[in-house]
Design a protein around this motif. Sequence first.
Motif, PDB file in Angstrom:
ATOM      1  N   GLU A 451       0.898  -1.284   0.139  1.00 29.34           N
ATOM      2  CA  GLU A 451      -0.166  -0.154   0.444  1.00 29.34           C
ATOM      3  C   GLU A 451       0.749   1.267   0.124  1.00 29.34           C
ATOM      4  OE1 GLU A 451      -3.252   1.595   3.616  1.00 29.34           O
ATOM      5  OE2 GLU A 451      -2.840  -0.676   3.197  1.00 29.34           O
ATOM      6  N   THR A 452       1.780   1.346   1.136  1.00 31.70           N
ATOM      7  CA  THR A 452       3.052   2.648   0.960  1.00 31.70           C
ATOM      8  C   THR A 452       3.430   2.194  -0.303  1.00 31.70           C
ATOM      9  OG1 THR A 452       3.346   1.712   3.300  1.00 31.70           O
ATOM     10  CG2 THR A 452       4.300   3.501   2.342  1.00 31.70           C
ATOM     11  N   HIS A 453       3.501   1.465  -1.360  1.00 27.24           N
ATOM     12  CA  HIS A 453       4.222   1.369  -2.734  1.00 27.24           C
ATOM     13  C   HIS A 453       3.408   2.802  -3.142  1.00 27.24           C
ATOM     14  CE1 HIS A 453       7.727  -1.250  -1.175  1.00 27.24           C
ATOM     15  NE2 HIS A 453       7.500  -2.155  -1.992  1.00 27.24           N
ATOM     16  N   HIS A 454       1.827   1.990  -3.576  1.00 23.49           N
ATOM     17  CA  HIS A 454       1.195   2.454  -4.337  1.00 23.49           C
ATOM     18  C   HIS A 454       1.283   4.067  -3.869  1.00 23.49           C
ATOM     19  CE1 HIS A 454      -1.335  -1.385  -4.386  1.00 23.49           C
ATOM     20  NE2 HIS A 454      -0.722  -1.232  -5.103  1.00 23.49           N
ATOM     21  N   ALA A 455       1.501   4.692  -3.253  1.00 30.01           N
ATOM     22  CA  ALA A 455       2.089   6.119  -2.864  1.00 30.01           C
ATOM     23  C   ALA A 455       2.820   6.551  -3.206  1.00 30.01           C
ATOM     24  CB  ALA A 455       1.669   6.134  -1.306  1.00 30.01           C
ATOM     25  N   HIS A 500      12.142   0.519 -10.092  1.00 29.76           N
ATOM     26  CA  HIS A 500      12.198  -0.850  -8.520  1.00 29.76           C
ATOM     27  C   HIS A 500      10.940  -0.495  -8.166  1.00 29.76           C
ATOM     28  CE1 HIS A 500      14.459  -2.185  -6.207  1.00 29.76           C
ATOM     29  NE2 HIS A 500      14.530  -1.729  -5.042  1.00 29.76           N
ATOM     30  N   GLY A 501      10.066   0.077  -7.838  1.00 24.21           N
ATOM     31  CA  GLY A 501       9.089  -0.428  -7.139  1.00 24.21           C
ATOM     32  C   GLY A 501       8.209  -0.903  -7.965  1.00 24.21           C
ATOM     33  N   THR A 502       8.014  -0.418  -9.323  1.00 27.49           N
ATOM     34  CA  THR A 502       7.199  -0.780  -9.992  1.00 27.49           C
ATOM     35  C   THR A 502       7.252  -2.453 -10.409  1.00 27.49           C
ATOM     36  OG1 THR A 502       6.596   0.901 -11.641  1.00 27.49           O
ATOM     37  CG2 THR A 502       6.078  -1.488 -12.892  1.00 27.49           C
ATOM     38  N   LEU A 503       8.863  -3.168 -10.507  1.00 21.39           N
ATOM     39  CA  LEU A 503       9.340  -4.489 -10.381  1.00 21.39           C
ATOM     40  C   LEU A 503       9.052  -4.957  -9.401  1.00 21.39           C
ATOM     41  CD1 LEU A 503      13.318  -4.195 -11.492  1.00 21.39           C
ATOM     42  CD2 LEU A 503      11.648  -5.578 -12.569  1.00 21.39           C
ATOM     43  N   GLN A 504       8.806  -4.899  -8.449  1.00 23.40           N
ATOM     44  CA  GLN A 504       8.200  -5.588  -6.865  1.00 23.40           C
ATOM     45  C   GLN A 504       5.709  -5.850  -7.888  1.00 23.40           C
ATOM     46  OE1 GLN A 504       6.789  -7.493  -3.747  1.00 23.40           O
ATOM     47  NE2 GLN A 504       8.875  -7.036  -4.503  1.00 23.40           N
ATOM     48  N   LEU A 505       5.928  -4.650  -7.705  1.00 26.88           N
ATOM     49  CA  LEU A 505       4.699  -4.750  -7.702  1.00 26.88           C
ATOM     50  C   LEU A 505       4.080  -5.905  -8.774  1.00 26.88           C
ATOM     51  CD1 LEU A 505       3.486  -1.245  -7.668  1.00 26.88           C
ATOM     52  CD2 LEU A 505       3.650  -2.797  -5.745  1.00 26.88           C
ATOM     53  N   ASN A 573      -5.786  -4.330  -4.842  1.00 33.22           N
ATOM     54  CA  ASN A 573      -5.673  -4.706  -6.692  1.00 33.22           C
ATOM     55  C   ASN A 573      -6.291  -3.037  -7.368  1.00 33.22           C
ATOM     56  OD1 ASN A 573      -4.822  -7.391  -6.709  1.00 33.22           O
ATOM     57  ND2 ASN A 573      -6.641  -8.489  -7.499  1.00 33.22           N
ATOM     58  N   TYR A 574      -7.320  -2.517  -6.463  1.00 31.96           N
ATOM     59  CA  TYR A 574      -7.196  -1.622  -7.354  1.00 31.96           C
ATOM     60  C   TYR A 574      -5.709  -0.545  -7.432  1.00 31.96           C
ATOM     61  CZ  TYR A 574     -12.561  -2.503  -9.054  1.00 31.96           C
ATOM     62  OH  TYR A 574     -12.975  -3.415  -9.409  1.00 31.96           O
ATOM     63  N   GLY A 575      -5.443  -0.309  -6.345  1.00 30.11           N
ATOM     64  CA  GLY A 575      -4.281  -0.137  -6.204  1.00 30.11           C
ATOM     65  C   GLY A 575      -3.414  -0.021  -7.092  1.00 30.11           C
ATOM     66  N   SER A 576      -2.698  -0.972  -7.146  1.00 27.05           N
ATOM     67  CA  SER A 576      -1.956  -1.445  -7.877  1.00 27.05           C
ATOM     68  C   SER A 576      -2.422  -1.465  -9.103  1.00 27.05           C
ATOM     69  CB  SER A 576      -1.656  -3.464  -7.690  1.00 27.05           C
ATOM     70  OG  SER A 576      -1.327  -3.296  -6.779  1.00 27.05           O
ATOM     71  N   HIS A 600      -0.645  -3.378 -19.422  1.00 28.30           N
ATOM     72  CA  HIS A 600      -1.069  -5.113 -19.239  1.00 28.30           C
ATOM     73  C   HIS A 600      -2.338  -5.396 -17.730  1.00 28.30           C
ATOM     74  CE1 HIS A 600      -2.493  -8.642 -20.650  1.00 28.30           C
ATOM     75  NE2 HIS A 600      -2.413  -9.376 -19.645  1.00 28.30           N
ATOM     76  N   LEU A 601      -0.617  -5.936 -17.134  1.00 30.02           N
ATOM     77  CA  LEU A 601      -1.183  -6.019 -15.678  1.00 30.02           C
ATOM     78  C   LEU A 601      -2.881  -4.985 -14.701  1.00 30.02           C
ATOM     79  CD1 LEU A 601       1.428  -6.715 -13.681  1.00 30.02           C
ATOM     80  CD2 LEU A 601      -0.503  -8.838 -14.076  1.00 30.02           C
ATOM     81  N   ALA A 602      -2.331  -3.872 -15.026  1.00 32.29           N
ATOM     82  CA  ALA A 602      -3.639  -2.715 -14.822  1.00 32.29           C
ATOM     83  C   ALA A 602      -4.852  -2.826 -15.615  1.00 32.29           C
ATOM     84  CB  ALA A 602      -2.568  -1.231 -14.859  1.00 32.29           C
ATOM     85  N   GLU A 603      -4.927  -2.934 -16.114  1.00 32.60           N
ATOM     86  CA  GLU A 603      -6.194  -3.341 -17.228  1.00 32.60           C
ATOM     87  C   GLU A 603      -6.351  -4.470 -17.057  1.00 32.60           C
ATOM     88  OE1 GLU A 603      -5.729  -1.535 -21.785  1.00 32.60           O
ATOM     89  OE2 GLU A 603      -4.387  -1.673 -21.781  1.00 32.60           O
ATOM     90  N   LYS A 604      -5.973  -5.782 -17.070  1.00 28.70           N
ATOM     91  CA  LYS A 604      -6.235  -7.268 -16.994  1.00 28.70           C
ATOM     92  C   LYS A 604      -6.907  -6.911 -15.032  1.00 28.70           C
ATOM     93  CE  LYS A 604      -4.448 -11.611 -16.457  1.00 28.70           C
ATOM     94  NZ  LYS A 604      -3.848 -12.959 -16.309  1.00 28.70           N
TER      95      LYS A 604
END
Length: 838
Positions: A451-455, A500-505, A573-576, A600-604
């Motif tokens: 959740e913090t990574h989203h922010a 770097h943050g996106t790789l984890q998500l 999931n919506y946050g990601s 792709h992951l966001a839309e899926k």
Amino acid sequence: MKGRPLFLSLAVAIMTTGPALAQPARFTLNSKGYYEAPGADILSFSNANSGLFADAKISGVEIIQRDMRSVTNGDVRLSATPGQWDPSANLVNRRIDQATGTVRTTLEYPDSHFRYVVVTRPQNDGVEVSVELPEALPATLVGKAGFNLEFLPAAYFHKSFMADDKTGIFPRYPASAMELTPERNAASGRSEGPGAEPLPIAEGRSFVLAPEDPDHRITITAESARIALYDGRNQAQNGWFVLRSLLPAGRSGTVLRWTIRPDTAPGWMRPPSIAHSQLGYTPQAPKIATVELDRHAKDRTPIKLFRVEGDGRFIPIPIGPTTEAGEYLRYRYRRADFSAVRTPGLYILEYGATRTAPFRIAADVYADAWKPTLDVYFPIAMDHMRVNEAYRVWHGDSHRDDARQAPINHEHIDLYAQGPSTDDRYAPGEHIPGLNVGGWFDAGDFDIRTETHHAVIQSMVRSWERYRLTRDTTSIDEGLRRTEIHVPDGSPDLLEQIRHGTLQLVAQFDAVGHAINGIVEPDVGEYTHLGDAASKTDGLIYDPALKPGEERDGHSGWPDDRWAFTSKSSALNYGSAATLAAASRALAGFDDALAKKARHLAEKTWAEEQSHPPDLFHHGNTTGGPLVDEQFAAAVELLKTTGDQRYAASVQTLWPKIAPHFMRNVQMVADALPLMPASFRAEVEPVVRTWKMATDKIASANPFGVPITDGGWAGNGAIIQYGLDSHALHEAFPDIVDDGALFRAIDYLTGHHPGSDISFVSAVGTRSKEVAYGNNRADFSFIAGGVVPGELILKPDFPENKENWPFFWGENEYVINEGALWIELVNAAASASGKSGA
């Protein structure tokens, strides 16, 4: 000799008696519910433990001397030196009898079926504290339950104590004797090995702390019990000195009585503090100096401004009059406006004998203020990397053994929990491959909190899209897992951090098919680790078939691997989805493969979540924000990324549910406005007007013009968000919202706040936080660019930010989301100043 000369007799008399001692003052219970005397206050459960973190050190009987809180947690505890994860009592009720000056607080340990009452009342020059038991102490707590009072070690370093007729010096470093115990204390920071508890340093019926120093001198006397002095730092680095008396067995009624006498100081006045920005001001910016005074101060001294010349001269500069600014908390305030001063240079402020450090007036005052955060703080926070800075290795390649599936139906530490299913194909305890990449340490700890990574990523994307921060001073090699601070690599550092943050998500979706709550240590011993993050685990995947210490084929018998909490949450999931959609835009042209996958992951994920009722698993702050907020954010970011009007329709549909909670969704609504029809703007405008009225009212409640929150965590995050929200609405509705809050927020973070004038951003401003709660906190040090929570407002009226004790996480803990928001805030101010010609 039959007599002595008169002058000699007088000299002996003077040496014998010394100067006349002031009579100690009486304590009285004031209208705010605490005991007050000149130069000293005693609080009696004005603050209570939250339950999750029992060692927040803001509870029970507390003492403030000369405006310094150095004693806390006066309460019944179940160990001599309780720590973060030890149990503490629940507050049942607190009753004040103003006529007798008595405060009666009822508390209980429900698991032990133990209820008790702590009673405080004035007694001559002190306060009597007694413990009453409705029933005799449960047998299981005999020898464990005792009344503790904790003393801040930093306040008593280099000072002495007296225990009855014996003397001692408070140890600078923990060195008291220990004894083996059958059970290991969870607060000890060890996951294996025997238990050990500290033995007393001294014992007696009466203690005098710091007899040589009236600012810290406290006398404590027990009526019919022994008092023991312990050093809690033997158990944990954040431990305190503790005075403790065990409760007797087999008795009810009043079973313990102490008298506490802090030295008072008739006529003492708290020295003035001149609140101002340690960073400085642009020539055109508003410039306010606010002096914080003892509430009893009667002086009307003017605030003065001086320009510092190269030859050392201080040139007086005329400024506006010094006016009264009312009362706030326990202080009186005066203010002067020096906005008319626009000449670039170095300046200081003066109020009576108090002078500030120098600060600048310069057009480029914001140019460097965000760089330590991006250059130093975020690289050091990078997980799964070896981070080097010149001669120093901040940490090795950490957590190569991530991660094991968390057990089901389990409530863990630090607000993590796993529901009744793993929600993936992995069994509890099984290794989940692929999670050992990307991400940042959440705060002063080492967990990855999704959740913090989203922010963080969303803020970084806004900074990239709005300000194009192409600065390159860090070399980041994801393949080699190496980060070199102060070494350029030809790529914008901000984009490398977003990647770097996106790789984890992305790794979370690859591993289990959805966003996970986070990855955290399996036990308290791992969690409390201080030192190199790479030494927390052995980097080898746990194999239960191997013995501890045994290694084979990249596996080991040590169960030190972090746990992944994987309960599915639609909000998360919506946050990601929102975050990955935003990241895909920033990464396009920089890392096209990752950008494509993120989109792709966001839309899926959006489509998948829209196809079924939401998964409502929720626990703490690890499972996403309110569902409607997260869904709205995903719709906005996907609309920005794809232009698909299906998302615009969702924004419109969700708006009626968002409008009542506009204050927590300002950024997303502002981002949606340019992409929506004029009718949407018309619906938003009256809500903005209501927001403006509400925030103006909140901000006007104190002399600093920002919303200052109270509670167990200080409010810098809310103040940064207030500045950013105001700026976003100013750009969208300039006729409704001005841009003043943006600059007031920066001024607050950098020194224009209650309590002191220190900058809350380490290494930003002339005087900034140099003792903070980073993962190097045991060294009483800091990390450049880290943003701390700030001034904690203890009930009912005491602002505090300790610079001599890093372990107050609610005041001093760096958090990554506030770091990202600080970068965004400063660049918003720089941009706004440029537009205004400042």
